[in-house]
Design an enzyme around this catalytic site. Structure first.
Site, PDB file in Angstrom:
ATOM      1  N   ASP A 132       0.833  -1.204   0.000  1.00 19.90           N
ATOM      2  CA  ASP A 132       0.000   0.000   0.000  1.00 19.90           C
ATOM      3  C   ASP A 132       0.868   1.254   0.000  1.00 19.90           C
ATOM      4  O   ASP A 132       0.490   2.288  -0.546  1.00 19.90           O
ATOM      5  CB  ASP A 132      -0.908  -0.033   1.231  1.00 19.90           C
ATOM      6  CG  ASP A 132      -2.075   0.933   1.135  1.00 19.90           C
ATOM      7  OD1 ASP A 132      -2.260   1.522   0.056  1.00 19.90           O
ATOM      8  OD2 ASP A 132      -2.790   1.109   2.134  1.00 19.90           O
ATOM      9  N   CYS A 191      -3.964   6.346  -1.766  1.00 22.43           N
ATOM     10  CA  CYS A 191      -4.735   5.529  -2.694  1.00 22.43           C
ATOM     11  C   CYS A 191      -4.828   6.209  -4.053  1.00 22.43           C
ATOM     12  O   CYS A 191      -5.290   7.346  -4.145  1.00 22.43           O
ATOM     13  CB  CYS A 191      -6.141   5.284  -2.145  1.00 22.43           C
ATOM     14  SG  CYS A 191      -7.186   4.312  -3.230  1.00 22.43           S
TER      15      CYS A 191
END
Length: 300
Positions: A17, A239
């Site tokens: 991530d 993100c």
């Protein structure tokens, strides 16, 4: 009076991530060095990489090599958004696989061009097949608090989505403040609701630090009964499908907070900072988390 756990597990998400949205290409050898340094810091659960289309996430094009070349320490998780990704992950030797769906329809449409319902239905046969093979499945619930397109999310919708995953036999739910807009009251209330309505389910909280509320939200989640948290060394992340979302909460800062509260993690703050120093020259922006700054100034 505070009610706090005696022990907390931190799931490191930096290699996956943390790097997925990195604009500067990070070489495979540097990712592996980063992963191994994090393992040396005492981290036993980690998201290593993603088996996604290199067209959309080029940073993860070396996923199979990462899985094959990293030392097997603890639970090594890889993200696989669909059947093709899951098959590639299995071929590479992965035994723990994460899938993801956003509570928000708009987020899902912008991310994978499917509604939430369509996403769940597409994942169902994949998850069932993985469970038949004895694979550990982690379901990541995105936009559990706020959506960048729809705003505030109804907590009942979060519970409903979690229940659908539980019915498929998943092993863990990672519930995320993808946008980084949650406050401590919202953190406590949602996780208390999830614990009350989903007993005996392994729950993990995932906070982004967009508004510098992540540590407060983690403390509130602990008050609700959560003892597992995703974090990213150096606060790396963001993100690509959530406009404005910045990095994840920094592993070194969370581990330090736990140390100061006498909560055991088994993780060395100094060695996490040493791992951050390994990856820092290879990312596109300076790393400036609280504990890493102290480390660089030789105050840690």
């Amino acid at each position: 009076m505070f009610i706090l756990p005696e022990e907390v597990t931190l799931i490191e998400v930096g290699p996956r991530d943390g790097l997925q949205n990195e604009s500067k290409h990070v070489q495979e050898k540097d990712k592996i060095a980063f992963i191994h340094a994090l393992q040396e810091a005492g981290i036993t659960e980690m998201e290593l990489t993603s088996f996604v289309s290199p067209k959309w996430v080029p940073q993860m094009a070396d996923a199979a090599h990462i899985v094959k070349k990293t030392k097997k320490v603890g639970k090594q998780i890889v993200l696989a958004p669909n059947e093709k990704g899951a098959n590639l992950a299995l071929e590479a030797g992965a035994r723990s696989i994460a899938v993801f769906v956003g509570v928000s329809n708009s987020f899902n449409k912008n991310n994978i061009n499917r509604t939430t319902d369509e996403s769940i239905e597409a994942l169902k046969p994949v998850i069932l097949k993985l469970k038949e093979q004895g694979i550990y499945v982690r379901a990541c619930i995105s936009t559990a608090f706020y959506c960048p397109f729809e705003g505030k999310i109804n907590p009942d919708s979060v519970v409903e989505l979690c229940l659908r995953f539980i019915e498929m036999g998943i092993d863990e739910l990672s519930v995320a403040d993808t946008v980084g807009r949650a406050n401590p009251r919202e953190s406590f209330e949602l996780f208390k609701k999830l614990i009350d309505e989903l007993p005996n389910v392994l729950l993990t909280a995932h906070f982004h630090d967009t508004r510098k509320m992540a540590l407060a939200n983690i403390f509130a989640a602990m008050q609700a009964g959560i003892d597992r948290f995703d974090s990213s060394a150096g606060g790396l992340g963001g993100c690509p499908f959530s406009p404005g979302a910045t990095g994840n909460v920094a592993t070194e800062d969370v581990a330090h907070m736990m140390d100061s509260l006498n909560i055991h993690t088994g993780i060395s703050v100094k060695k996490v900072c040493e791992a951050v120093a390994v990856i820092a020259p290879h990312v596109s922006h300076p790393i400036d988390t609280g504990m890493y700054r102290l480390f660089l100034n030789a105050q840690l």
